[in-house]
Design a protein around this motif. Structure first.
Motif, PDB file in Angstrom:
ATOM      1  N   GLU A  66      -2.743   7.401   1.854  1.00  0.00           N
ATOM      2  CA  GLU A  66      -1.650   8.349   2.119  1.00  0.00           C
ATOM      3  C   GLU A  66      -0.631   8.360   0.984  1.00  0.00           C
ATOM      4  O   GLU A  66      -0.122   9.415   0.616  1.00  0.00           O
ATOM      5  CB  GLU A  66      -0.948   7.995   3.428  1.00  0.00           C
ATOM      6  CG  GLU A  66      -1.742   8.300   4.673  1.00  0.00           C
ATOM      7  CD  GLU A  66      -1.078   7.769   5.927  1.00  0.00           C
ATOM      8  OE1 GLU A  66       0.125   7.414   5.893  1.00  0.00           O
ATOM      9  OE2 GLU A  66      -1.772   7.696   6.956  1.00  0.00           O
ATOM     10  N   SER A  67      -0.352   7.197   0.420  1.00  0.00           N
ATOM     11  CA  SER A  67       0.662   7.124  -0.643  1.00  0.00           C
ATOM     12  C   SER A  67       0.224   7.843  -1.904  1.00  0.00           C
ATOM     13  O   SER A  67       1.051   8.212  -2.732  1.00  0.00           O
ATOM     14  CB  SER A  67       0.995   5.660  -0.962  1.00  0.00           C
ATOM     15  OG  SER A  67      -0.042   5.065  -1.716  1.00  0.00           O
ATOM     16  N   TRP A  87       1.335   4.485  -5.785  1.00  0.00           N
ATOM     17  CA  TRP A  87       1.583   5.380  -6.920  1.00  0.00           C
ATOM     18  C   TRP A  87       2.712   4.834  -7.789  1.00  0.00           C
ATOM     19  O   TRP A  87       2.555   4.696  -9.002  1.00  0.00           O
ATOM     20  CB  TRP A  87       1.926   6.789  -6.427  1.00  0.00           C
ATOM     21  CG  TRP A  87       2.149   7.739  -7.563  1.00  0.00           C
ATOM     22  CD1 TRP A  87       3.340   8.170  -8.056  1.00  0.00           C
ATOM     23  CD2 TRP A  87       1.145   8.357  -8.366  1.00  0.00           C
ATOM     24  NE1 TRP A  87       3.148   9.021  -9.109  1.00  0.00           N
ATOM     25  CE2 TRP A  87       1.798   9.157  -9.325  1.00  0.00           C
ATOM     26  CE3 TRP A  87      -0.250   8.318  -8.374  1.00  0.00           C
ATOM     27  CZ2 TRP A  87       1.111   9.905 -10.273  1.00  0.00           C
ATOM     28  CZ3 TRP A  87      -0.927   9.061  -9.319  1.00  0.00           C
ATOM     29  CH2 TRP A  87      -0.255   9.836 -10.257  1.00  0.00           C
ATOM     30  N   GLU A  88       3.810   4.488  -7.166  1.00  0.00           N
ATOM     31  CA  GLU A  88       4.977   3.991  -7.916  1.00  0.00           C
ATOM     32  C   GLU A  88       4.666   2.680  -8.637  1.00  0.00           C
ATOM     33  O   GLU A  88       5.088   2.473  -9.777  1.00  0.00           O
ATOM     34  CB  GLU A  88       6.182   3.787  -6.977  1.00  0.00           C
ATOM     35  CG  GLU A  88       6.692   5.045  -6.319  1.00  0.00           C
ATOM     36  CD  GLU A  88       5.932   5.417  -5.050  1.00  0.00           C
ATOM     37  OE1 GLU A  88       6.323   6.414  -4.426  1.00  0.00           O
ATOM     38  OE2 GLU A  88       4.954   4.748  -4.684  1.00  0.00           O
ATOM     39  N   ASN A  89       3.936   1.795  -7.976  1.00  0.00           N
ATOM     40  CA  ASN A  89       3.614   0.492  -8.569  1.00  0.00           C
ATOM     41  C   ASN A  89       2.369   0.531  -9.457  1.00  0.00           C
ATOM     42  O   ASN A  89       2.020  -0.473 -10.073  1.00  0.00           O
ATOM     43  CB  ASN A  89       3.400  -0.548  -7.468  1.00  0.00           C
ATOM     44  CG  ASN A  89       4.655  -0.785  -6.667  1.00  0.00           C
ATOM     45  OD1 ASN A  89       5.766  -0.513  -7.107  1.00  0.00           O
ATOM     46  ND2 ASN A  89       4.490  -1.293  -5.455  1.00  0.00           N
ATOM     47  N   PRO A 118       0.795  -1.229   0.000  1.00  0.00           N
ATOM     48  CA  PRO A 118       0.000   0.000   0.000  1.00  0.00           C
ATOM     49  C   PRO A 118       0.832   1.286   0.000  1.00  0.00           C
ATOM     50  O   PRO A 118       0.389   2.299  -0.528  1.00  0.00           O
ATOM     51  CB  PRO A 118      -0.841  -0.110   1.264  1.00  0.00           C
ATOM     52  CG  PRO A 118      -0.113  -1.055   2.146  1.00  0.00           C
ATOM     53  CD  PRO A 118       0.600  -2.005   1.233  1.00  0.00           C
ATOM     54  N   GLU A 119       2.036   1.242   0.560  1.00  0.00           N
ATOM     55  CA  GLU A 119       2.855   2.452   0.633  1.00  0.00           C
ATOM     56  C   GLU A 119       3.387   2.889  -0.722  1.00  0.00           C
ATOM     57  O   GLU A 119       3.852   4.006  -0.877  1.00  0.00           O
ATOM     58  CB  GLU A 119       4.051   2.247   1.587  1.00  0.00           C
ATOM     59  CG  GLU A 119       3.659   2.078   3.037  1.00  0.00           C
ATOM     60  CD  GLU A 119       3.484   0.611   3.421  1.00  0.00           C
ATOM     61  OE1 GLU A 119       3.425  -0.246   2.508  1.00  0.00           O
ATOM     62  OE2 GLU A 119       3.392   0.320   4.608  1.00  0.00           O
ATOM     63  N   ASP A 129      -5.528  -0.437   8.319  1.00  0.00           N
ATOM     64  CA  ASP A 129      -4.276   0.321   8.337  1.00  0.00           C
ATOM     65  C   ASP A 129      -3.625   0.338   6.953  1.00  0.00           C
ATOM     66  O   ASP A 129      -3.124   1.376   6.510  1.00  0.00           O
ATOM     67  CB  ASP A 129      -3.291  -0.271   9.350  1.00  0.00           C
ATOM     68  CG  ASP A 129      -3.706  -0.021  10.791  1.00  0.00           C
ATOM     69  OD1 ASP A 129      -4.570   0.865  11.029  1.00  0.00           O
ATOM     70  OD2 ASP A 129      -3.176  -0.709  11.681  1.00  0.00           O
ATOM     71  N   ALA A 130      -3.645  -0.793   6.280  1.00  0.00           N
ATOM     72  CA  ALA A 130      -3.066  -0.859   4.933  1.00  0.00           C
ATOM     73  C   ALA A 130      -3.838   0.046   3.974  1.00  0.00           C
ATOM     74  O   ALA A 130      -3.239   0.719   3.122  1.00  0.00           O
ATOM     75  CB  ALA A 130      -3.062  -2.299   4.423  1.00  0.00           C
TER      76      ALA A 130
END
Length: 184
Positions: A158-159, A103-105, A99-100, A151-152
């Protein structure tokens, strides 16, 4: 306490009234809905890890798949709505993996595509109720049914903060399956 006991028992008996997973599969009995063999109910074991159990490897957690098949069954457009809900269920699994770095993935794209498919359906089949919800609060409670999954999901959100998204199109090609051919 004696007065409270009957009330508690009554409330506990009602708690199962809104459960879509009404069939007891602990007997090993195979359950089929609309030609689809449901995976066994994973029970609490399905909540022990972030990604849960996906015994048939279809990309949707077994507990969520069972919920979807039970909920979206036996009414007009049920197969269409089920297909959209399953697409959302696969998107949920994708974003939970990392999850973090959504955007990148580009894992956010599967969630966006799912939303576009749902909006295509809503515009075409529910124009009088454009706010129609397939994945409502109950559905999301099932999808994010543990603290770790919630949480994930927050980490996923947030990401994506600070990024710009295009509206995209709400066309049939955003759907994983041709929903127009379902329920015919």
């Amino acid at each position: 306490m004696q007065k409270a006991l009957p009330i508690i028992i009554f409330l506990l008996s009602l708690s199962g009234c809104w459960n879509y997973d009404t069939k007891d599969t602990s007997t090993g009995e195979v359950e089929i809905i609309d030609g689809h063999t449901l995976p066994p109910d994973p029970g609490e074991a399905g909540k022990e890890t972030l990604l849960g159990i996906d015994s048939n490897n279809d990309g949707v957690r077994d507990d969520l798949e069972r919920y979807i098949y039970h909920r979206f069954n036996g009414y007009e457009h049920a197969a269409k709505e089920r297909a959209i809900a399953l697409q959302y269920g696969r998107a949920v699994q994708e974003i939970l993996v990392d999850p973090e770095h959504a955007w990148e993935n580009k894992t956010f794209e599967s969630m966006h595509k799912s939303g576009s498919c749902k909006f295509y359906y809503t515009k075409k089949y529910k124009p009088e109720n454009i706010a129609y919800k397939i994945y409502d609060a109950d559905f999301k409670d099932r999808a994010f049914n543990t603290d770790v999954r919630v949480d994930a999901y927050f980490k996923y959100q947030e990401s994506l903060g600070g990024h710009t998204f295009t509206a995209g199109s709400s066309t049939l090609d955003k759907c994983d399956v041709d929903i127009d051919q379902l329920d015919e």
